[in-house]
Write an enzyme that holds these catalytic residues in place. Structure first.
Site, mmCIF file in Angstrom:
data_model
loop_
_atom_site.group_PDB
_atom_site.id
_atom_site.type_symbol
_atom_site.label_atom_id
_atom_site.label_comp_id
_atom_site.label_asym_id
_atom_site.label_seq_id
_atom_site.Cartn_x
_atom_site.Cartn_y
_atom_site.Cartn_z
ATOM 1 N N LYS A 26 96.960 -104.075 26.595
ATOM 2 C CA LYS A 26 96.518 -102.928 25.785
ATOM 3 C C LYS A 26 95.293 -103.283 24.945
ATOM 4 C CE LYS A 26 98.516 -102.143 21.744
ATOM 5 N NZ LYS A 26 97.802 -101.916 20.490
ATOM 6 N N ASN A 27 95.366 -104.393 24.219
ATOM 7 C CA ASN A 27 94.287 -104.701 23.281
ATOM 8 C C ASN A 27 92.979 -105.023 23.987
ATOM 9 O OD1 ASN A 27 95.952 -104.191 21.153
ATOM 10 N ND2 ASN A 27 96.315 -106.337 20.605
ATOM 11 N N ARG A 96 93.332 -97.120 15.178
ATOM 12 C CA ARG A 96 92.476 -98.010 14.412
ATOM 13 C C ARG A 96 91.430 -98.700 15.287
ATOM 14 N NH1 ARG A 96 91.676 -102.605 12.990
ATOM 15 N NH2 ARG A 96 90.773 -102.886 10.934
ATOM 16 N N CYS A 120 97.186 -99.721 7.482
ATOM 17 C CA CYS A 120 98.269 -99.256 8.328
ATOM 18 C C CYS A 120 99.546 -99.899 7.816
ATOM 19 C CB CYS A 120 98.008 -99.577 9.789
ATOM 20 S SG CYS A 120 98.133 -101.305 10.161
ATOM 21 N N ARG A 125 94.012 -104.010 6.617
ATOM 22 C CA ARG A 125 93.080 -103.936 7.750
ATOM 23 C C ARG A 125 91.619 -103.657 7.335
ATOM 24 N NH1 ARG A 125 96.737 -103.326 12.288
ATOM 25 N NH2 ARG A 125 95.084 -104.386 13.378
ATOM 26 N N ASP A 311 101.694 -110.637 16.664
ATOM 27 C CA ASP A 311 102.298 -109.505 17.378
ATOM 28 C C ASP A 311 103.653 -109.861 18.001
ATOM 29 O OD1 ASP A 311 100.190 -107.942 16.656
ATOM 30 O OD2 ASP A 311 99.194 -107.947 18.598
ATOM 31 N N ILE A 333 99.096 -113.658 8.885
ATOM 32 C CA ILE A 333 97.918 -112.855 9.254
ATOM 33 C C ILE A 333 97.901 -111.530 8.492
ATOM 34 C CG2 ILE A 333 96.638 -111.773 11.167
ATOM 35 C CD1 ILE A 333 96.839 -114.724 11.633
ATOM 36 N N ARG A 403 103.045 -96.608 21.986
ATOM 37 C CA ARG A 403 101.630 -96.971 21.848
ATOM 38 C C ARG A 403 101.315 -98.243 22.619
ATOM 39 N NH1 ARG A 403 99.343 -95.710 15.950
ATOM 40 N NH2 ARG A 403 97.500 -96.352 17.097
HETATM 41 C C1 UD1 Z 1 93.804 -107.371 16.697
HETATM 42 C C2 UD1 Z 1 94.883 -106.742 17.536
HETATM 43 C C3 UD1 Z 1 96.224 -106.763 16.820
HETATM 44 C C4 UD1 Z 1 96.561 -108.163 16.345
HETATM 45 C C5 UD1 Z 1 95.405 -108.752 15.548
HETATM 46 C C6 UD1 Z 1 95.626 -110.208 15.160
HETATM 47 C C7 UD1 Z 1 93.588 -105.084 18.762
HETATM 48 C C8 UD1 Z 1 93.346 -103.648 19.051
HETATM 49 N N1 UD1 Z 1 94.494 -105.378 17.834
HETATM 50 O O1 UD1 Z 1 93.643 -106.545 15.546
HETATM 51 O O2 UD1 Z 1 97.233 -106.305 17.726
HETATM 52 O O3 UD1 Z 1 97.715 -108.107 15.537
HETATM 53 O O4 UD1 Z 1 94.187 -108.696 16.326
HETATM 54 O O5 UD1 Z 1 95.818 -110.977 16.290
HETATM 55 O O6 UD1 Z 1 93.006 -105.930 19.390
HETATM 56 N N2 UD1 Z 1 90.219 -109.276 8.449
HETATM 57 C C9 UD1 Z 1 89.431 -109.309 7.314
HETATM 58 N N3 UD1 Z 1 88.221 -108.675 7.357
HETATM 59 C C10 UD1 Z 1 87.773 -108.002 8.458
HETATM 60 C C11 UD1 Z 1 88.576 -107.985 9.611
HETATM 61 C C12 UD1 Z 1 89.797 -108.643 9.574
HETATM 62 O O7 UD1 Z 1 89.808 -109.903 6.297
HETATM 63 O O8 UD1 Z 1 86.666 -107.442 8.427
HETATM 64 C C13 UD1 Z 1 91.546 -109.941 8.415
HETATM 65 C C14 UD1 Z 1 92.677 -108.936 8.567
HETATM 66 O O9 UD1 Z 1 93.032 -108.357 7.308
HETATM 67 C C15 UD1 Z 1 93.777 -109.802 9.095
HETATM 68 C C16 UD1 Z 1 93.048 -110.836 9.958
HETATM 69 O O10 UD1 Z 1 91.682 -110.780 9.546
HETATM 70 O O11 UD1 Z 1 94.413 -110.479 8.034
HETATM 71 C C17 UD1 Z 1 93.136 -110.554 11.440
HETATM 72 O O12 UD1 Z 1 92.589 -109.295 11.729
HETATM 73 P P1 UD1 Z 1 91.807 -109.022 13.075
HETATM 74 O O13 UD1 Z 1 91.751 -110.261 13.886
HETATM 75 O O14 UD1 Z 1 90.517 -108.340 12.744
HETATM 76 O O15 UD1 Z 1 92.775 -107.986 13.792
HETATM 77 P P2 UD1 Z 1 92.354 -106.711 14.617
HETATM 78 O O16 UD1 Z 1 91.169 -106.996 15.439
HETATM 79 O O17 UD1 Z 1 92.334 -105.522 13.731
#
Ligand code: UD1
Length: 435
Positions: A26-27, A96, A120, A125, A311, A333, A403
């Site tokens: 999915k991701n 998202r 969320c 996020r 996850d 995380i 989802r």
């Molecule tokens: C993706 C996955 C999600 C998974 C996550 C972590 C998708 C669609 N979703 O989410 O299923 O749980 O990776 O493996 O691919 N962060 C910041 N600043 C930012 C961006 C992120 O501080 O600008 C932090 C977030 O708060 C979190 C950590 O980084 O604590 C990981 O987030 P991120 O790797 O960005 O997750 P997603 O890409 O949203």
């Protein structure tokens, strides 16, 4: 309201056997769909799971002027008619990951307006790493009234390659910036990049489209911008989180199951924890066979890849609730990803939590109860617990489950589970429904 929605009724305690087929990731699929915005040529993505999140991303592309058609397990994407660079709030709010369109939209159209996705259930996020990276590539970015507006100044309307050091290895930010940099002028270097397999999958699709990307899967990714990208025919990798959930289904029911197709290196940390808990694991061609009998406690801490994936934290906790001894699980995380603890307690699990750590004393048997899946992976955790529990478990919150898991109950029923999807009106009323 939860009470208006369908639910799963699980009759627990059945042993499972046979093979579970894993769908496409999915991701990965979500971000690969966004990448189709980078070209006017058609893109064919194979092995795309039929999920509500995928449909949501299809709607997003449609709203921008793209066309998406499903043919079996393939999606045919046509971005030739993209006319808008403004993503609708409702779509970003409900999915998202659609925020990740900001990178390719900006690179293709010279401008992008995408609402902030907001928090969320599992945490806040933030997206500041995406924004900082786009600024480093020369974009003007402002955030007003909850909308991120990005534009490329100057006559060329082209981003400029740059060196970007991420403060944290965000998967989404790495992907946004790879897509933006693919059409930039000159070389971009992303340092402290995410190592997740989905990042490598994106790099492979971009390469198939004519991009020049090196180093994906390592902390430093190099992208040599090109003038244009072309169409491609590409198969999405198998979903490592769905595969891990299925392996946990085998473990929690103390069964023997083959799970395929799987790329074992995508699941190293999970396989290692399963082995530590006492599971027997064999690789067999493109699959993994897991057999489980007596299982014991293990400690784990979620981490970016190749560490233990956040996850699978909730699904693994369901297993540990049934393993002999005391386990400690730390979520590092996301700040609010232990909501399933209270639901597992309803099923007789013995868990204490403080902050982002849970201490789990394994019990001999969970007992069926009505429970609420509080997010996508927590819903899967509830189904796993229900498979092992004595009696009937009713799992609510299927809008989350659907989802991320294609044909979840049908797949599990084919290997011996007893799960029925029922309308809310069919509730047994044998317990208090959580809200
Ligand atoms: C993706 C996955 C999600 C998974 C996550 C972590 C998708 C669609 N979703 O989410 O299923 O749980 O990776 O493996 O691919 N962060 C910041 N600043 C930012 C961006 C992120 O501080 O600008 C932090 C977030 O708060 C979190 C950590 O980084 O604590 C990981 O987030 P991120 O790797 O960005 O997750 P997603 O890409 O949203």
């Amino acid at each position: 309201m939860t009470n208006d929605r369908p639910f799963l009724r699980i009759s627990g305690g059945h042993s499972l056997s046979g093979e579970l087929r894993v769908s496409g990731a999915k991701n990965s699929a979500l971000v690969l769909m966004a990448a189709c915005l980078l070209t006017r040529d058609p893109i064919r993505l194979r092995n795309v799971p039929a999920l509500t999140d995928i449909a949501g991303m299809g709607e997003m592309l449609f709203s921008l002027g793209g066309r998406v058609e499903r043919k079996g397990d393939a999606l045919e994407l046509d971005g030739s008619g993209i006319h808008s660079s403004a993503a609708p709030y409702e779509l970003v709010n409900s999915l998202r990951a659609s925020f990740f369109c900001i990178g390719p939209l900006l690179a293709r159209m010279g401008t992008a307006r995408v609402p902030m996705p907001g928090g969320c259930k599992i945490g806040s996020r933030p997206v500041e790493e995406h924004v900082k990276g786009l600024k480093a590539l020369g974009a003007h970015v402002s955030i007003e009234h909850g909308v991120v507006t990005a534009s490329i100044p100057g006559p060329t309307r082209r981003l400029q390659g740059a060196r970007i050091v991420l403060d944290c290895p965000s998967v989404g930010a790495t992907e946004t910036l790879m897509m933006a940099a693919a059409l930039a002028d000159g070389e971009t270097v992303i340092e402290n990049a995410a190592l997740e397999p989905e990042v490598v999958d994106l790099a492979d699709l971009l390469t198939a489209m004519g991009a020049r990307v090196r180093g994906a899967g390592t902390p430093t990714i190099f992208i040599d911008g090109v003038d244009r990208l072309h169409g491609a025919d590409y198969a999405v990798i198998p979903d490592r989180i769905e595969a891990g959930t299925f392996l946990l289904a085998a473990a929690i029911t103390r069964s023997r199951l083959r799970v395929a197709p799987v790329i074992p290196t995508h699941l190293c940390a999970v396989l290692s924890k399963l082995e530590q808990a006492g599971c027997r694991i064999e690789t067999d061609g493109d699959g993994i066979i897991l057999s489980a009998e007596h299982l014991t406690a293990v400690d784990l801490r979620t981490q970016p890849f190749p560490g233990f994936p956040t996850d699978l934290q909730a699904p693994f906790m369901s297993l540990l609730a049934t393993a002999e001894g005391t386990s400690m699980v730390t979520e590092s995380i996301f700040e609010n990803r232990l909501q399933h603890v209270a639901e597992l307690q309803r099923m007789g699990a013995s868990i204490r939590s403080q902050g982002n750590t849970a201490v789990i004393e394994g019990v001999a048997r969970l007992s069926g109860a009505p429970v609420q899946g509080t997010d996508l992976r927590a819903s899967a955790a509830m189904v796993l617990a229900g498979l092992a529990a004595q009696g009937i478990t009713e799992v609510f919150g299927l809008e989350y489950l659907d989802r991320g898991y294609a044909d979840f109950e049908a797949k599990l029923n084919a290997v011996g589970a007893s799960i029925t999807r029922l309308p809310a009106s069919a509730r047994s009323g044998h317990g208090v429904l959580p809200t």
